[in-house]
Design an enzyme around this catalytic site. Structure first.
Site, PDB file in Angstrom:
ATOM      1  N   SER A 179      29.149  33.089  62.499  1.00 30.92           N
ATOM      2  CA  SER A 179      29.011  31.791  63.155  1.00 30.92           C
ATOM      3  C   SER A 179      28.967  30.671  62.133  1.00 30.92           C
ATOM      4  O   SER A 179      28.814  30.903  60.936  1.00 30.92           O
ATOM      5  CB  SER A 179      27.743  31.772  64.011  1.00 30.92           C
ATOM      6  OG  SER A 179      26.638  31.430  63.201  1.00 30.92           O
ATOM      7  N   LYS A 180      29.089  29.465  62.651  1.00 31.81           N
ATOM      8  CA  LYS A 180      29.071  28.288  61.778  1.00 31.81           C
ATOM      9  C   LYS A 180      27.768  28.199  61.000  1.00 31.81           C
ATOM     10  O   LYS A 180      27.724  27.660  59.913  1.00 31.81           O
ATOM     11  CB  LYS A 180      29.249  27.021  62.618  1.00 31.81           C
ATOM     12  CG  LYS A 180      30.638  26.920  63.209  1.00 31.81           C
ATOM     13  CD  LYS A 180      30.913  25.556  63.800  1.00 31.81           C
ATOM     14  CE  LYS A 180      32.361  25.506  64.277  1.00 31.81           C
ATOM     15  NZ  LYS A 180      32.771  24.213  64.782  1.00 31.81           N
ATOM     16  N   ARG A 181      26.702  28.724  61.587  1.00 31.69           N
ATOM     17  CA  ARG A 181      25.392  28.625  60.931  1.00 31.69           C
ATOM     18  C   ARG A 181      25.206  29.670  59.831  1.00 31.69           C
ATOM     19  O   ARG A 181      24.315  29.558  59.013  1.00 31.69           O
ATOM     20  CB  ARG A 181      24.274  28.759  61.965  1.00 31.69           C
ATOM     21  CG  ARG A 181      24.105  27.524  62.816  1.00 31.69           C
ATOM     22  CD  ARG A 181      23.186  27.782  63.981  1.00 31.69           C
ATOM     23  NE  ARG A 181      23.669  28.852  64.844  1.00 31.69           N
ATOM     24  CZ  ARG A 181      24.629  28.705  65.751  1.00 31.69           C
ATOM     25  NH1 ARG A 181      25.212  27.524  65.905  1.00 31.69           N
ATOM     26  NH2 ARG A 181      25.036  29.710  66.503  1.00 31.69           N
TER      27      ARG A 181
END
Ligand code: GLU
Length: 507
Positions: A264-266
Protein backbone atom coordinates in the site's frame (compact mmCIF):
# COMPACT_ATOMS: atom_id res chain seq x y z
CA UNK A 1 -5.33 -10.75 -30.85
CA UNK A 2 -8.25 -9.03 -32.47
CA UNK A 3 -7.52 -7.30 -35.76
CA UNK A 4 -8.34 -3.82 -34.41
CA UNK A 5 -5.31 -1.53 -34.33
CA UNK A 6 -3.79 -1.69 -30.86
CA UNK A 7 -4.80 1.31 -28.76
CA UNK A 8 -4.30 1.03 -25.02
CA UNK A 9 -4.76 3.52 -22.24
CA UNK A 10 -3.53 4.19 -18.75
CA UNK A 11 -6.42 5.78 -16.89
CA UNK A 12 -5.33 7.03 -13.48
CA UNK A 13 -7.56 9.03 -11.18
CA UNK A 14 -5.80 12.15 -9.88
CA UNK A 15 -6.37 11.24 -6.25
CA UNK A 16 -2.72 11.43 -5.22
CA UNK A 17 0.72 10.38 -6.38
CA UNK A 18 1.17 7.38 -8.60
CA UNK A 19 2.01 4.29 -6.61
CA UNK A 20 4.58 1.79 -7.94
CA UNK A 21 1.70 -0.51 -8.94
CA UNK A 22 0.24 2.28 -11.07
CA UNK A 23 3.59 2.78 -12.78
CA UNK A 24 3.71 -0.94 -13.53
CA UNK A 25 0.25 -0.74 -15.13
CA UNK A 26 1.44 2.19 -17.23
CA UNK A 27 4.62 0.29 -18.14
CA UNK A 28 2.80 -2.85 -19.30
CA UNK A 29 0.45 -0.71 -21.38
CA UNK A 30 3.43 1.10 -22.88
CA UNK A 31 5.27 -2.16 -23.65
CA UNK A 32 2.18 -3.74 -25.16
CA UNK A 33 1.49 -0.70 -27.35
CA UNK A 34 5.07 -0.46 -28.60
CA UNK A 35 5.33 -4.19 -29.18
CA UNK A 36 2.24 -4.14 -31.40
CA UNK A 37 3.09 -0.83 -33.09
CA UNK A 38 0.03 0.61 -31.43
CA UNK A 39 -0.80 3.76 -29.50
CA UNK A 40 -0.37 4.41 -25.80
CA UNK A 41 -2.83 6.90 -24.35
CA UNK A 42 -3.22 8.54 -20.96
CA UNK A 43 -6.69 9.51 -19.82
CA UNK A 44 -7.32 11.29 -16.53
CA UNK A 45 -10.37 9.87 -14.76
CA UNK A 46 -11.52 12.64 -12.47
CA UNK A 47 -15.27 12.06 -12.28
CA UNK A 48 -15.10 11.73 -8.52
CA UNK A 49 -14.46 15.36 -7.69
CA UNK A 50 -14.50 14.66 -3.97
CA UNK A 51 -11.25 12.70 -4.24
CA UNK A 52 -9.46 15.19 -6.49
CA UNK A 53 -5.96 16.09 -5.28
CA UNK A 54 -4.34 19.14 -6.72
CA UNK A 55 -0.95 18.50 -8.30
CA UNK A 56 -1.63 14.79 -8.84
CA UNK A 57 -2.01 15.03 -12.61
CA UNK A 58 1.26 16.92 -13.02
CA UNK A 59 2.91 14.41 -10.74
CA UNK A 60 1.67 11.51 -12.86
CA UNK A 61 2.89 13.07 -16.11
CA UNK A 62 6.25 13.99 -14.59
CA UNK A 63 6.74 10.50 -13.18
CA UNK A 64 5.98 8.88 -16.53
CA UNK A 65 8.41 11.21 -18.22
CA UNK A 66 11.13 10.26 -15.75
CA UNK A 67 10.41 6.58 -16.35
CA UNK A 68 10.71 7.11 -20.10
CA UNK A 69 7.28 5.70 -20.81
CA UNK A 70 5.44 8.72 -22.11
CA UNK A 71 2.13 8.18 -23.88
CA UNK A 72 1.61 9.76 -27.29
CA UNK A 73 -2.02 10.80 -26.71
CA UNK A 74 -3.27 12.56 -23.62
CA UNK A 75 -3.74 15.95 -21.98
CA UNK A 76 -1.19 18.37 -23.39
CA UNK A 77 -0.12 15.80 -25.99
CA UNK A 78 -1.33 15.17 -29.49
CA UNK A 79 -4.31 13.01 -30.40
CA UNK A 80 -7.65 13.14 -32.21
CA UNK A 81 -9.72 11.61 -29.44
CA UNK A 82 -9.59 14.35 -26.82
CA UNK A 83 -10.24 15.89 -24.47
CA UNK A 84 -8.37 13.32 -22.40
CA UNK A 85 -9.57 14.57 -19.03
CA UNK A 86 -13.01 13.25 -18.11
CA UNK A 87 -14.20 16.41 -16.38
CA UNK A 88 -13.66 18.20 -19.69
CA UNK A 89 -15.87 15.60 -21.39
CA UNK A 90 -18.68 16.02 -18.86
CA UNK A 91 -21.34 17.05 -21.37
CA UNK A 92 -21.03 13.97 -23.51
CA UNK A 93 -21.93 11.29 -20.95
CA UNK A 94 -25.56 12.08 -20.14
CA UNK A 95 -26.92 11.23 -23.62
CA UNK A 96 -25.29 7.80 -23.34
CA UNK A 97 -26.94 7.17 -19.99
CA UNK A 98 -30.28 8.35 -21.42
CA UNK A 99 -29.81 6.03 -24.37
CA UNK A 100 -29.66 3.08 -21.99
CA UNK A 101 -32.81 4.27 -20.23
CA UNK A 102 -34.54 4.56 -23.61
CA UNK A 103 -33.63 1.03 -24.63
CA UNK A 104 -34.63 -0.43 -21.26
CA UNK A 105 -31.14 -1.28 -20.04
CA UNK A 106 -31.09 1.37 -17.33
CA UNK A 107 -33.61 3.36 -15.29
CA UNK A 108 -34.07 6.51 -13.24
CA UNK A 109 -33.93 6.07 -9.48
CA UNK A 110 -35.24 8.81 -7.18
CA UNK A 111 -34.41 7.29 -3.80
CA UNK A 112 -32.71 9.74 -1.51
CA UNK A 113 -29.63 8.68 0.41
CA UNK A 114 -31.73 8.75 3.64
CA UNK A 115 -34.19 6.33 2.10
CA UNK A 116 -31.39 4.04 0.99
CA UNK A 117 -29.77 4.09 4.43
CA UNK A 118 -33.13 3.30 6.04
CA UNK A 119 -33.65 0.41 3.67
CA UNK A 120 -30.20 -1.02 4.47
CA UNK A 121 -30.81 -0.71 8.20
CA UNK A 122 -34.19 -2.39 8.01
CA UNK A 123 -32.70 -5.25 6.00
CA UNK A 124 -29.94 -5.63 8.56
CA UNK A 125 -32.49 -5.88 11.35
CA UNK A 126 -34.20 -8.62 9.41
CA UNK A 127 -30.92 -10.56 9.16
CA UNK A 128 -29.84 -9.42 5.68
CA UNK A 129 -26.61 -7.44 6.24
CA UNK A 130 -25.80 -7.01 2.55
CA UNK A 131 -28.86 -5.36 1.12
CA UNK A 132 -28.47 -4.46 -2.54
CA UNK A 133 -30.38 -2.44 -5.07
CA UNK A 134 -31.03 -5.20 -7.62
CA UNK A 135 -33.51 -7.07 -9.77
CA UNK A 136 -35.40 -8.26 -6.69
CA UNK A 137 -35.42 -5.13 -4.52
CA UNK A 138 -35.81 -2.50 -7.23
CA UNK A 139 -39.57 -3.11 -7.47
CA UNK A 140 -40.04 -1.78 -3.94
CA UNK A 141 -37.94 1.35 -4.51
CA UNK A 142 -38.63 4.72 -6.08
CA UNK A 143 -37.63 4.30 -9.71
CA UNK A 144 -38.84 4.27 -13.27
CA UNK A 145 -39.31 0.51 -13.14
CA UNK A 146 -41.61 0.54 -10.11
CA UNK A 147 -43.39 3.87 -10.72
CA UNK A 148 -45.82 4.68 -13.52
CA UNK A 149 -44.52 6.80 -16.37
CA UNK A 150 -46.76 9.67 -15.21
CA UNK A 151 -45.24 9.58 -11.75
CA UNK A 152 -41.75 9.49 -13.23
CA UNK A 153 -42.55 12.40 -15.52
CA UNK A 154 -43.91 14.40 -12.59
CA UNK A 155 -40.84 13.80 -10.47
CA UNK A 156 -38.52 14.85 -13.25
CA UNK A 157 -40.55 18.00 -13.99
CA UNK A 158 -40.59 18.70 -10.29
CA UNK A 159 -36.79 18.75 -10.32
CA UNK A 160 -36.47 15.77 -7.94
CA UNK A 161 -32.86 14.60 -7.98
CA UNK A 162 -32.28 11.21 -9.52
CA UNK A 163 -29.54 8.86 -10.56
CA UNK A 164 -29.49 6.49 -13.50
CA UNK A 165 -28.93 2.85 -12.58
CA UNK A 166 -28.00 -0.14 -14.67
CA UNK A 167 -30.88 -2.64 -14.89
CA UNK A 168 -29.02 -5.86 -14.17
CA UNK A 169 -30.93 -8.81 -15.61
CA UNK A 170 -31.86 -11.64 -13.26
CA UNK A 171 -29.84 -14.85 -13.26
CA UNK A 172 -27.75 -14.53 -16.40
CA UNK A 173 -24.14 -15.60 -16.75
CA UNK A 174 -21.73 -12.94 -17.96
CA UNK A 175 -18.63 -14.45 -19.57
CA UNK A 176 -15.49 -12.97 -20.91
CA UNK A 177 -12.01 -14.24 -21.57
CA UNK A 178 -9.36 -12.33 -19.68
CA UNK A 179 -5.98 -12.34 -21.44
CA UNK A 180 -4.25 -13.26 -18.19
CA UNK A 181 -6.87 -15.11 -16.17
CA UNK A 182 -8.70 -17.04 -18.86
CA UNK A 183 -12.48 -17.39 -18.75
CA UNK A 184 -14.29 -15.41 -16.10
CA UNK A 185 -17.96 -16.20 -15.46
CA UNK A 186 -20.10 -14.18 -13.09
CA UNK A 187 -23.83 -14.48 -12.52
CA UNK A 188 -25.79 -11.25 -12.69
CA UNK A 189 -27.49 -12.12 -9.40
CA UNK A 190 -24.17 -11.23 -7.78
CA UNK A 191 -24.06 -7.73 -9.21
CA UNK A 192 -26.22 -4.86 -8.00
CA UNK A 193 -27.88 -2.19 -10.13
CA UNK A 194 -24.82 0.07 -10.23
CA UNK A 195 -25.27 3.82 -10.51
CA UNK A 196 -24.12 4.98 -13.96
CA UNK A 197 -25.00 8.64 -13.73
CA UNK A 198 -25.03 10.67 -10.54
CA UNK A 199 -27.50 13.31 -9.39
CA UNK A 200 -24.71 15.92 -9.55
CA UNK A 201 -24.65 15.58 -13.34
CA UNK A 202 -21.45 13.54 -13.44
CA UNK A 203 -21.12 10.01 -14.77
CA UNK A 204 -19.74 7.37 -12.42
CA UNK A 205 -16.41 5.72 -13.13
CA UNK A 206 -18.17 2.77 -14.81
CA UNK A 207 -20.11 4.75 -17.39
CA UNK A 208 -17.37 7.26 -18.19
CA UNK A 209 -14.79 4.50 -18.46
CA UNK A 210 -16.84 2.47 -20.96
CA UNK A 211 -17.98 5.43 -23.03
CA UNK A 212 -14.44 6.76 -23.26
CA UNK A 213 -12.83 3.41 -24.02
CA UNK A 214 -15.37 3.03 -26.82
CA UNK A 215 -14.97 6.56 -28.21
CA UNK A 216 -11.20 6.39 -27.94
CA UNK A 217 -11.26 3.04 -29.79
CA UNK A 218 -9.40 1.21 -27.05
CA UNK A 219 -8.56 -2.33 -28.16
CA UNK A 220 -7.16 -3.72 -24.88
CA UNK A 221 -7.86 -2.73 -21.32
CA UNK A 222 -4.77 -3.58 -19.26
CA UNK A 223 -5.27 -2.65 -15.61
CA UNK A 224 -4.84 -3.81 -12.03
CA UNK A 225 -6.59 -6.79 -10.51
CA UNK A 226 -8.62 -4.52 -8.25
CA UNK A 227 -10.77 -3.74 -11.30
CA UNK A 228 -11.59 -7.37 -12.06
CA UNK A 229 -14.85 -7.26 -10.04
CA UNK A 230 -16.00 -4.34 -12.23
CA UNK A 231 -15.23 -6.10 -15.50
CA UNK A 232 -18.49 -8.14 -15.74
CA UNK A 233 -20.50 -4.93 -15.39
CA UNK A 234 -18.34 -3.35 -18.06
CA UNK A 235 -18.93 -6.31 -20.36
CA UNK A 236 -22.69 -5.89 -19.76
CA UNK A 237 -22.45 -2.21 -20.57
CA UNK A 238 -20.72 -2.85 -23.90
CA UNK A 239 -23.49 -5.32 -24.75
CA UNK A 240 -26.16 -2.84 -23.63
CA UNK A 241 -24.77 -0.22 -26.00
CA UNK A 242 -24.27 -2.80 -28.77
CA UNK A 243 -20.53 -2.01 -28.90
CA UNK A 244 -17.60 -4.36 -29.37
CA UNK A 245 -15.87 -4.79 -26.01
CA UNK A 246 -12.10 -4.41 -25.81
CA UNK A 247 -10.03 -7.34 -24.62
CA UNK A 248 -9.34 -7.33 -20.90
CA UNK A 249 -6.12 -8.13 -19.06
CA UNK A 250 -6.12 -7.81 -15.27
CA UNK A 251 -2.62 -7.58 -13.83
CA UNK A 252 -1.66 -9.38 -10.60
CA UNK A 253 -1.48 -7.47 -7.33
CA UNK A 254 1.80 -6.14 -5.98
CA UNK A 255 2.32 -7.67 -2.56
CA UNK A 256 4.30 -6.54 0.48
CA UNK A 257 7.83 -8.04 0.75
CA UNK A 258 6.56 -10.69 3.22
CA UNK A 259 3.74 -11.62 0.85
CA UNK A 260 1.10 -10.60 3.39
CA UNK A 261 -1.32 -8.38 1.55
CA UNK A 262 -1.26 -5.66 -1.02
CA UNK A 263 1.65 -3.22 -1.09
CA UNK A 264 0.00 0.00 0.00
CA UNK A 265 0.90 3.64 -0.28
CA UNK A 266 1.57 3.70 3.45
CA UNK A 267 4.07 0.80 3.34
CA UNK A 268 6.88 2.68 1.67
CA UNK A 269 8.65 4.87 4.12
CA UNK A 270 7.35 2.67 6.97
CA UNK A 271 9.23 -0.39 5.64
CA UNK A 272 12.25 1.59 4.50
CA UNK A 273 11.82 1.81 0.74
CA UNK A 274 9.94 4.18 -1.57
CA UNK A 275 6.61 3.14 -3.09
CA UNK A 276 6.47 6.18 -5.36
CA UNK A 277 8.51 6.80 -8.51
CA UNK A 278 9.41 10.35 -7.51
CA UNK A 279 9.08 12.41 -4.32
CA UNK A 280 5.58 13.53 -3.42
CA UNK A 281 4.99 16.51 -1.21
CA UNK A 282 1.54 16.80 0.34
CA UNK A 283 -0.36 20.05 0.77
CA UNK A 284 0.70 19.92 4.43
CA UNK A 285 4.35 19.75 3.38
CA UNK A 286 4.96 16.08 4.24
CA UNK A 287 7.36 14.43 1.81
CA UNK A 288 6.99 10.82 0.67
CA UNK A 289 10.16 9.51 -0.88
CA UNK A 290 10.54 8.49 -4.50
CA UNK A 291 12.96 6.26 -6.38
CA UNK A 292 14.31 9.15 -8.44
CA UNK A 293 15.35 11.20 -5.43
CA UNK A 294 16.75 8.12 -3.64
CA UNK A 295 19.21 7.89 -6.50
CA UNK A 296 17.77 5.06 -8.59
CA UNK A 297 18.28 5.18 -12.34
CA UNK A 298 14.99 5.14 -14.22
CA UNK A 299 16.20 2.16 -16.26
CA UNK A 300 16.82 0.11 -13.11
CA UNK A 301 13.44 1.08 -11.67
CA UNK A 302 11.60 0.13 -14.85
CA UNK A 303 13.57 -3.09 -15.24
CA UNK A 304 12.66 -4.09 -11.68
CA UNK A 305 8.99 -3.18 -12.19
CA UNK A 306 8.77 -5.17 -15.41
CA UNK A 307 9.65 -8.30 -13.46
CA UNK A 308 6.90 -7.75 -10.88
CA UNK A 309 4.33 -9.98 -12.53
CA UNK A 310 6.06 -10.82 -15.80
CA UNK A 311 9.09 -12.89 -16.76
CA UNK A 312 10.74 -13.42 -20.13
CA UNK A 313 10.92 -17.22 -19.78
CA UNK A 314 14.74 -17.09 -19.92
CA UNK A 315 17.42 -16.36 -17.33
CA UNK A 316 18.08 -12.86 -18.67
CA UNK A 317 17.28 -10.24 -16.04
CA UNK A 318 18.78 -7.02 -17.35
CA UNK A 319 16.62 -5.48 -20.05
CA UNK A 320 16.71 -2.08 -21.65
CA UNK A 321 13.32 -0.55 -22.40
CA UNK A 322 13.69 -1.55 -26.06
CA UNK A 323 14.51 -5.12 -25.05
CA UNK A 324 11.48 -5.18 -22.78
CA UNK A 325 9.32 -4.05 -25.68
CA UNK A 326 10.43 -6.93 -27.86
CA UNK A 327 10.31 -9.54 -25.08
CA UNK A 328 7.01 -8.51 -23.50
CA UNK A 329 3.82 -10.47 -23.91
CA UNK A 330 0.67 -10.76 -21.85
CA UNK A 331 1.00 -14.57 -22.06
CA UNK A 332 3.92 -14.38 -19.68
CA UNK A 333 2.16 -12.21 -17.11
CA UNK A 334 1.25 -14.33 -14.12
CA UNK A 335 -2.05 -14.53 -12.27
CA UNK A 336 -0.40 -14.81 -8.88
CA UNK A 337 0.41 -11.70 -6.86
CA UNK A 338 3.98 -10.41 -7.26
CA UNK A 339 6.00 -9.92 -4.08
CA UNK A 340 7.97 -6.69 -4.04
CA UNK A 341 11.60 -7.27 -3.09
CA UNK A 342 13.54 -4.16 -1.97
CA UNK A 343 16.89 -6.01 -2.04
CA UNK A 344 16.33 -7.12 -5.61
CA UNK A 345 15.50 -3.53 -6.47
CA UNK A 346 18.90 -2.47 -5.12
CA UNK A 347 20.50 -5.30 -7.06
CA UNK A 348 19.03 -3.95 -10.30
CA UNK A 349 20.39 -0.51 -9.47
CA UNK A 350 23.85 -1.99 -8.83
CA UNK A 351 23.81 -3.72 -12.19
CA UNK A 352 22.88 -0.46 -13.90
CA UNK A 353 25.56 1.59 -12.20
CA UNK A 354 28.16 -1.05 -13.10
CA UNK A 355 27.10 -1.07 -16.70
CA UNK A 356 27.04 2.73 -17.04
CA UNK A 357 29.81 4.53 -18.92
CA UNK A 358 32.32 6.21 -16.63
CA UNK A 359 31.90 9.43 -18.56
CA UNK A 360 28.13 9.36 -17.85
CA UNK A 361 28.67 8.65 -14.17
CA UNK A 362 31.28 11.37 -13.81
CA UNK A 363 28.87 14.07 -14.97
CA UNK A 364 26.24 12.79 -12.55
CA UNK A 365 28.59 13.44 -9.64
CA UNK A 366 28.53 16.82 -7.97
CA UNK A 367 29.36 19.55 -10.47
CA UNK A 368 31.65 21.22 -7.92
CA UNK A 369 33.80 18.10 -7.93
CA UNK A 370 34.11 18.34 -11.69
CA UNK A 371 35.30 21.91 -11.29
CA UNK A 372 37.79 20.98 -8.61
CA UNK A 373 39.27 17.88 -10.18
CA UNK A 374 38.24 17.75 -13.83
CA UNK A 375 36.05 15.11 -15.43
CA UNK A 376 38.91 12.85 -16.47
CA UNK A 377 39.99 12.15 -12.89
CA UNK A 378 36.40 11.67 -11.80
CA UNK A 379 35.95 9.13 -14.58
CA UNK A 380 38.77 7.03 -13.15
CA UNK A 381 37.22 7.30 -9.70
CA UNK A 382 33.96 6.00 -11.21
CA UNK A 383 35.80 3.18 -12.97
CA UNK A 384 37.49 2.06 -9.75
CA UNK A 385 34.52 2.45 -7.43
CA UNK A 386 31.35 1.65 -9.41
CA UNK A 387 31.62 -2.08 -8.72
CA UNK A 388 31.13 -1.33 -5.06
CA UNK A 389 28.49 1.38 -5.39
CA UNK A 390 24.71 1.24 -5.47
CA UNK A 391 24.04 4.94 -5.99
CA UNK A 392 26.00 7.78 -7.52
CA UNK A 393 26.50 9.30 -4.08
CA UNK A 394 28.33 6.11 -2.98
CA UNK A 395 30.99 6.73 -5.60
CA UNK A 396 32.17 9.82 -3.79
CA UNK A 397 31.63 8.44 -0.28
CA UNK A 398 33.63 5.35 -1.16
CA UNK A 399 36.11 6.91 -3.56
CA UNK A 400 36.92 10.46 -2.45
CA UNK A 401 40.23 9.14 -1.02
CA UNK A 402 41.43 8.72 -4.59
CA UNK A 403 41.53 12.49 -4.97
CA UNK A 404 41.80 13.66 -1.37
CA UNK A 405 44.09 12.38 1.34
CA UNK A 406 42.30 10.48 4.10
CA UNK A 407 41.23 12.67 6.98
CA UNK A 408 40.74 9.72 9.27
CA UNK A 409 41.65 6.06 9.48
CA UNK A 410 39.16 3.27 10.06
CA UNK A 411 39.24 2.44 13.77
CA UNK A 412 38.31 -1.23 13.35
CA UNK A 413 41.06 -1.84 10.84
CA UNK A 414 43.59 -0.06 13.02
CA UNK A 415 42.64 -2.26 15.94
CA UNK A 416 42.80 -5.46 13.94
CA UNK A 417 45.70 -4.79 11.58
CA UNK A 418 47.95 -2.03 12.86
CA UNK A 419 49.91 -4.13 15.32
CA UNK A 420 52.76 -6.61 15.52
CA UNK A 421 55.06 -6.25 12.53
CA UNK A 422 52.77 -3.86 10.69
CA UNK A 423 55.11 -0.89 10.90
CA UNK A 424 58.19 -2.92 10.09
CA UNK A 425 56.52 -4.51 7.07
CA UNK A 426 55.22 -1.22 5.76
CA UNK A 427 58.65 0.36 6.09
CA UNK A 428 60.13 -2.52 4.13
CA UNK A 429 57.49 -2.32 1.41
CA UNK A 430 57.88 1.44 1.25
CA UNK A 431 61.55 1.03 0.42
CA UNK A 432 60.63 -1.36 -2.40
CA UNK A 433 58.08 1.11 -3.79
CA UNK A 434 60.59 3.91 -3.54
CA UNK A 435 62.92 2.06 -5.87
CA UNK A 436 60.23 0.72 -8.20
CA UNK A 437 60.45 1.98 -11.77
CA UNK A 438 57.36 0.39 -13.28
CA UNK A 439 54.64 2.04 -11.20
CA UNK A 440 51.77 0.43 -13.16
CA UNK A 441 49.25 -1.83 -11.36
CA UNK A 442 51.09 -4.88 -12.76
CA UNK A 443 54.49 -3.52 -11.76
CA UNK A 444 53.31 -2.78 -8.21
CA UNK A 445 51.66 -6.18 -7.93
CA UNK A 446 54.85 -7.98 -9.01
CA UNK A 447 56.92 -5.99 -6.51
CA UNK A 448 54.38 -6.71 -3.78
CA UNK A 449 54.45 -10.45 -4.44
CA UNK A 450 58.20 -10.69 -4.43
CA UNK A 451 58.32 -8.65 -1.21
CA UNK A 452 55.98 -11.18 0.44
CA UNK A 453 58.04 -14.09 -0.82
CA UNK A 454 61.36 -12.67 0.29
CA UNK A 455 60.10 -11.96 3.77
CA UNK A 456 58.04 -15.12 3.93
CA UNK A 457 54.90 -13.28 4.99
CA UNK A 458 51.28 -13.53 3.83
CA UNK A 459 49.11 -10.99 2.02
CA UNK A 460 47.27 -10.18 5.24
CA UNK A 461 50.46 -8.88 6.79
CA UNK A 462 50.86 -6.03 4.30
CA UNK A 463 47.86 -5.42 2.06
CA UNK A 464 45.28 -4.25 4.67
CA UNK A 465 47.91 -1.98 6.22
CA UNK A 466 48.84 -0.59 2.82
CA UNK A 467 45.14 0.09 2.15
CA UNK A 468 44.65 1.72 5.52
CA UNK A 469 47.52 4.15 4.94
CA UNK A 470 46.50 5.06 1.40
CA UNK A 471 42.74 5.24 1.77
CA UNK A 472 41.96 5.29 5.47
CA UNK A 473 39.59 2.37 4.84
CA UNK A 474 39.37 -1.32 5.55
CA UNK A 475 38.02 -2.27 2.15
CA UNK A 476 38.02 -1.06 -1.40
CA UNK A 477 39.17 -1.72 -4.94
CA UNK A 478 42.52 -3.25 -5.93
CA UNK A 479 45.40 -1.65 -4.04
CA UNK A 480 47.63 -1.95 -7.10
CA UNK A 481 45.13 0.06 -9.16
CA UNK A 482 44.80 2.59 -6.36
CA UNK A 483 48.49 3.23 -5.87
CA UNK A 484 49.14 3.33 -9.61
CA UNK A 485 46.39 5.93 -9.91
CA UNK A 486 47.84 7.98 -7.03
CA UNK A 487 51.33 7.74 -8.51
CA UNK A 488 54.59 7.03 -6.80
CA UNK A 489 55.07 10.36 -5.10
CA UNK A 490 51.59 10.53 -3.58
CA UNK A 491 51.69 6.86 -2.56
CA UNK A 492 54.93 7.35 -0.66
CA UNK A 493 53.68 10.59 0.85
CA UNK A 494 50.47 8.95 2.10
CA UNK A 495 52.43 6.06 3.60
CA UNK A 496 54.59 8.55 5.47
CA UNK A 497 51.65 10.68 6.70
CA UNK A 498 49.63 7.60 7.60
CA UNK A 499 52.42 5.97 9.53
CA UNK A 500 53.06 9.00 11.63
CA UNK A 501 49.31 9.41 12.28
CA UNK A 502 49.06 5.78 13.36
CA UNK A 503 52.30 5.70 15.33
CA UNK A 504 50.43 6.13 18.57
CA UNK A 505 47.48 3.90 17.63
CA UNK A 506 47.11 0.58 19.47
CA UNK A 507 49.90 1.72 21.74
N1 GLU B 1 -9.52 5.30 -12.99
C1 GLU B 1 -9.22 3.92 -12.68
C2 GLU B 1 -8.02 3.93 -11.74
O1 GLU B 1 -7.84 4.88 -11.06
C3 GLU B 1 -8.92 3.18 -13.96
C4 GLU B 1 -9.34 1.76 -14.01
C5 GLU B 1 -9.27 1.26 -15.43
O2 GLU B 1 -8.16 1.22 -15.97
O3 GLU B 1 -10.31 0.95 -15.97
O4 GLU B 1 -7.23 3.02 -11.64
Amino acid sequence: MSDRPVRVRFAPSPTGPLHMGGVRTALYNYLFAKKHKGTFIIRIEDTDQTRFVSGAQDYIMDAMKWCGIMPTEGPGLEGDFGPYIQSERKALYRPYAEKLVANGKAYYAFDTSEELTKMREQAKEMGMPNWQYNSVTRSSMQNSVSLSSDEVQKKIENGDPYVIRMKMPRNEDIRFEDEIRGWVVVNTNNIDDKVLFKSDGMPTYHLANIVDDHLMEISHVIRGEEWLPSAPLHVMLYAAFGWEAPKFAHLPLLLKPDGNGKLSKRDGDRLGFPVFPTNWTTAEGDVFSGYREKGYFHGAFINMLAFLGWNPGTTQEIFSLEELVSAFSLDRVSKAGAKFDPDKTKWFQQQYIRAAENSELAVMLDSELAEDYGLEKLETVCELIKERATFISDIWTEGSFLLERPKEYDAKTIKKKWKGDAEKNMNGFKTILCELEDFSPEGIEAAFKSFLEKNDIGIGAVLPQFRLLLSGKGMGPSMFEISAFLGKEETLERIKIGMSALATANA
